[in-house]
Scaffold this motif. Structure first.
Motif, PDB file in Angstrom:
ATOM      1  N   ILE A 169      -9.563  -1.785  11.870  1.00  0.00           N
ATOM      2  CA  ILE A 169      -8.709  -1.651  13.047  1.00  0.00           C
ATOM      3  C   ILE A 169      -7.266  -2.014  12.730  1.00  0.00           C
ATOM      4  N   LEU A 170      -7.087  -2.996  11.851  1.00  0.00           N
ATOM      5  CA  LEU A 170      -5.749  -3.462  11.530  1.00  0.00           C
ATOM      6  C   LEU A 170      -4.926  -2.397  10.821  1.00  0.00           C
ATOM      7  N   ILE A 171      -5.590  -1.474  10.138  1.00  0.00           N
ATOM      8  CA  ILE A 171      -4.904  -0.412   9.411  1.00  0.00           C
ATOM      9  C   ILE A 171      -4.274   0.557  10.420  1.00  0.00           C
ATOM     10  N   PRO A 172      -2.988   0.900  10.270  1.00  0.00           N
ATOM     11  CA  PRO A 172      -2.354   1.818  11.215  1.00  0.00           C
ATOM     12  C   PRO A 172      -2.796   3.258  11.007  1.00  0.00           C
ATOM     13  N   LYS A 198      -4.049   9.798   1.393  1.00  0.00           N
ATOM     14  CA  LYS A 198      -3.137  10.575   2.242  1.00  0.00           C
ATOM     15  C   LYS A 198      -2.100   9.667   2.899  1.00  0.00           C
ATOM     16  N   ALA A 199      -2.553   8.516   3.418  1.00  0.00           N
ATOM     17  CA  ALA A 199      -1.624   7.580   4.058  1.00  0.00           C
ATOM     18  C   ALA A 199      -0.593   7.077   3.056  1.00  0.00           C
ATOM     19  N   TRP A 200      -1.040   6.805   1.833  1.00  0.00           N
ATOM     20  CA  TRP A 200      -0.113   6.335   0.797  1.00  0.00           C
ATOM     21  C   TRP A 200       0.923   7.404   0.470  1.00  0.00           C
ATOM     22  N   ARG A 201       0.479   8.646   0.317  1.00  0.00           N
ATOM     23  CA  ARG A 201       1.387   9.724  -0.060  1.00  0.00           C
ATOM     24  C   ARG A 201       2.376  10.065   1.054  1.00  0.00           C
ATOM     25  N   GLU A 202       1.942   9.885   2.321  1.00  0.00           N
ATOM     26  CA  GLU A 202       2.787  10.263   3.453  1.00  0.00           C
ATOM     27  C   GLU A 202       3.499   9.071   4.087  1.00  0.00           C
ATOM     28  N   ARG A 203       3.496   7.931   3.397  1.00  0.00           N
ATOM     29  CA  ARG A 203       4.058   6.724   3.998  1.00  0.00           C
ATOM     30  C   ARG A 203       5.539   6.862   4.319  1.00  0.00           C
ATOM     31  N   SER A 215       7.528   2.702   5.936  1.00  0.00           N
ATOM     32  CA  SER A 215       6.889   3.106   4.691  1.00  0.00           C
ATOM     33  C   SER A 215       5.981   2.002   4.150  1.00  0.00           C
ATOM     34  N   LEU A 216       6.433   0.758   4.268  1.00  0.00           N
ATOM     35  CA  LEU A 216       5.621  -0.359   3.795  1.00  0.00           C
ATOM     36  C   LEU A 216       4.326  -0.466   4.587  1.00  0.00           C
ATOM     37  N   ILE A 217       4.395  -0.283   5.908  1.00  0.00           N
ATOM     38  CA  ILE A 217       3.204  -0.320   6.752  1.00  0.00           C
ATOM     39  C   ILE A 217       2.205   0.747   6.311  1.00  0.00           C
ATOM     40  N   GLY A 218       2.706   1.967   6.106  1.00  0.00           N
ATOM     41  CA  GLY A 218       1.819   3.058   5.690  1.00  0.00           C
ATOM     42  C   GLY A 218       1.217   2.830   4.318  1.00  0.00           C
ATOM     43  N   GLY A 219       2.009   2.272   3.389  1.00  0.00           N
ATOM     44  CA  GLY A 219       1.500   2.027   2.045  1.00  0.00           C
ATOM     45  C   GLY A 219       0.403   0.987   2.026  1.00  0.00           C
ATOM     46  N   VAL A 220       0.611  -0.118   2.726  1.00  0.00           N
ATOM     47  CA  VAL A 220      -0.408  -1.164   2.790  1.00  0.00           C
ATOM     48  C   VAL A 220      -1.671  -0.637   3.471  1.00  0.00           C
ATOM     49  N   LEU A 247      -7.363   1.166   3.172  1.00  0.00           N
ATOM     50  CA  LEU A 247      -8.378   2.191   3.424  1.00  0.00           C
ATOM     51  C   LEU A 247      -9.128   2.543   2.148  1.00  0.00           C
ATOM     52  N   ILE A 248      -8.408   2.685   1.051  1.00  0.00           N
ATOM     53  CA  ILE A 248      -9.050   2.997  -0.223  1.00  0.00           C
ATOM     54  C   ILE A 248     -10.033   1.885  -0.599  1.00  0.00           C
ATOM     55  N   GLY A 249      -9.596   0.633  -0.450  1.00  0.00           N
ATOM     56  CA  GLY A 249     -10.477  -0.491  -0.746  1.00  0.00           C
ATOM     57  C   GLY A 249     -11.703  -0.521   0.144  1.00  0.00           C
TER      58      GLY A 249
END
Length: 215
Positions: free
Chosen positions: A21-24, A93-98, A191-196, A201-203
């Protein structure tokens, strides 16, 4: 027979729910978008719609897909691996589009009525792929079949998930509504929010793939 979810299963499920849930993801982005464009009321109305939509998925899994998954190791394993792969895909996808998160946050139309805002939130919640994968592939792992009442256990665990979601999503919305200018001024912060979120999500996808039933 008295229904019971063991404390260790409940705590483990709550912890995993909190991480997801914490993941945006789509729902959080939608809530933040509403908050940035329309303020607190729209954000909280969206949270309510999202929550009702997500719990609709819980009911569907508990009364339908969940029973099939619970009885079949093959179906469970296939769904678990598919879910894990999709979570990893969403993370990548989230990392690439951050870097493009700012457009997602600000691309919201003019102010709408509360009922329409609720139903739009519901639509996002019930169609959120991240939540669908989580309920279908992960929720059955935390059911204690020896206790019986499998569907009821899923409904209770789903309620826990949604209670955590209400608190987390409301916090995102209220913070965004309070700090609109702070978010809008800094694409790097978005961008930092999306990267984290992408890395988390990957983990989570890897964790889902290597844990669960083996009987």
């Amino acid at each position: 027979m008295i229904f019971m979810v063991s404390a260790d299963r409940l705590l483990a499920f709550t912890a995993m729910s909190f991480l997801l849930i914490l993941i945006p993801g789509p729902s959080v982005l939608f809530v933040i978008g509403r908050a940035l464009a329309q303020g607190r009321r729209a954000a909280l109305t969206t949270v309510v719609g999202n929550t009702v939509g997500a719990y609709t998925l819980v009911v569907a899994v508990a009364l339908g897909i969940g029973s099939v998954v619970e009885r079949s190791v093959v179906v469970f394993t296939a769904l678990k691996l598919a879910g894990a792969a999709y979570l990893v895909y969403l993370g990548v996808k989230a990392w690439r589009e951050r870097a493009s998160l700012q457009a997602s946050f600000t691309d919201v139309g003019a102010s709408r009525g509360s009922l329409r805002t609720f139903w739009e939130g519901f639509t996002v919640g019930v169609s959120n792929p991240k939540t669908i994968v989580f309920f279908a592939a992960v929720l059955p792992q935390f059911v204690d079949r020896a206790q019986g009442h499998v569907a009821v256990q899923m409904l209770v665990l789903g309620l826990v998930f949604n209670l955590v979601a209400v608190v987390s999503d409301s916090a995102w919305g209220l913070v965004a509504a309070t700090a609109r200018d702070w978010f809008a001024r800094s694409p790097r912060r978005l961008s930092l929010i999306g990267g984290v979120g992408g890395l988390t999500l990957i983990g989570l996808g890897v964790t889902v793939a290597v844990t669960g039933r083996k009987d």
